[in-house]
Design an enzyme around this catalytic site. Structure first.
Site, short mmCIF file in Angstrom:
data_model
loop_
_atom_site.label_atom_id
_atom_site.label_comp_id
_atom_site.label_asym_id
_atom_site.label_seq_id
_atom_site.Cartn_x
_atom_site.Cartn_y
_atom_site.Cartn_z
N ASN A 114 0.80 -1.23 0.00
CA ASN A 114 0.00 0.00 0.00
C ASN A 114 0.83 1.29 0.00
OD1 ASN A 114 0.78 0.18 2.69
ND2 ASN A 114 -1.23 -0.37 3.49
N HIS A 117 3.60 4.11 4.93
CA HIS A 117 3.29 3.92 6.35
C HIS A 117 3.26 5.29 7.00
CE1 HIS A 117 3.71 2.68 10.58
NE2 HIS A 117 4.53 3.71 10.66
N GLU A 128 8.51 5.94 16.86
CA GLU A 128 8.98 5.54 15.54
C GLU A 128 10.09 6.46 15.03
OE1 GLU A 128 4.84 3.43 13.99
OE2 GLU A 128 5.41 5.36 13.15
#
Length: 140
Positions: A114, A117, A128
């Site tokens: 996809n 992120h 992150e």
């Protein structure tokens, strides 16, 4: 409104098709500013560490294999409500459900491939970002 930072990753399916510039243009066009960016290739350990939250899920092994299959572009994005704005610009995880004009509607190949992120909360964004960038790499 709150200025915040979020992590964005352009995944291997998108880098392989050379659409990173088009994706970045969509992010910047939405008012998000790239304050750090690097193109890299994750090791299996890098991907396992990043996606550790999913290690008990059935798709974990495939996700790690996919994220190590080619180069990725990691970015720290900054802007007003950056987490929500990035998620809006990305579109739904399943490209079949993504709104027209979103990154996933235009570039994703499937729910697994996809193209991008994005952090799902300010707390996860901070974690992150810390995993992917040294403070000295975030230069605004």
């Amino acid at each position: 409104m709150t200025t915040e930072r979020t992590l964005s990753i352009i995944k291997p399916d998108a880098t392989a098709r050379n659409v990173t510039g088009q994706i970045i243009a969509k992010l910047e066009g939405a008012g998000l500013r790239v304050v750090a960016q690097k193109r890299t290739r994750w090791s299996e350990e890098d991907a396992k560490t990043f996606y550790e939250v999913h290690k008990e899920r059935p798709f974990y092994g495939d996700l790690v294999a996919f994220m190590t299959s080619g180069p990725i572009v990691m970015q720290v994005l900054e802007g007003e409500n950056a987490v929500a704005k990035n998620r809006e610009v990305m579109g739904a995880t399943n490209p079949d459900d993504a709104a027209p004009g979103t990154i996933r509607a235009e570039f994703a190949e499937s729910i697994e491939r996809n193209s991008v992120h994005g952090s799902d909360s300010a707390e996860n964004a901070a974690n992150e970002i810390a995993l992917c960038f040294a403070p000295s790499e975030i230069v605004g």
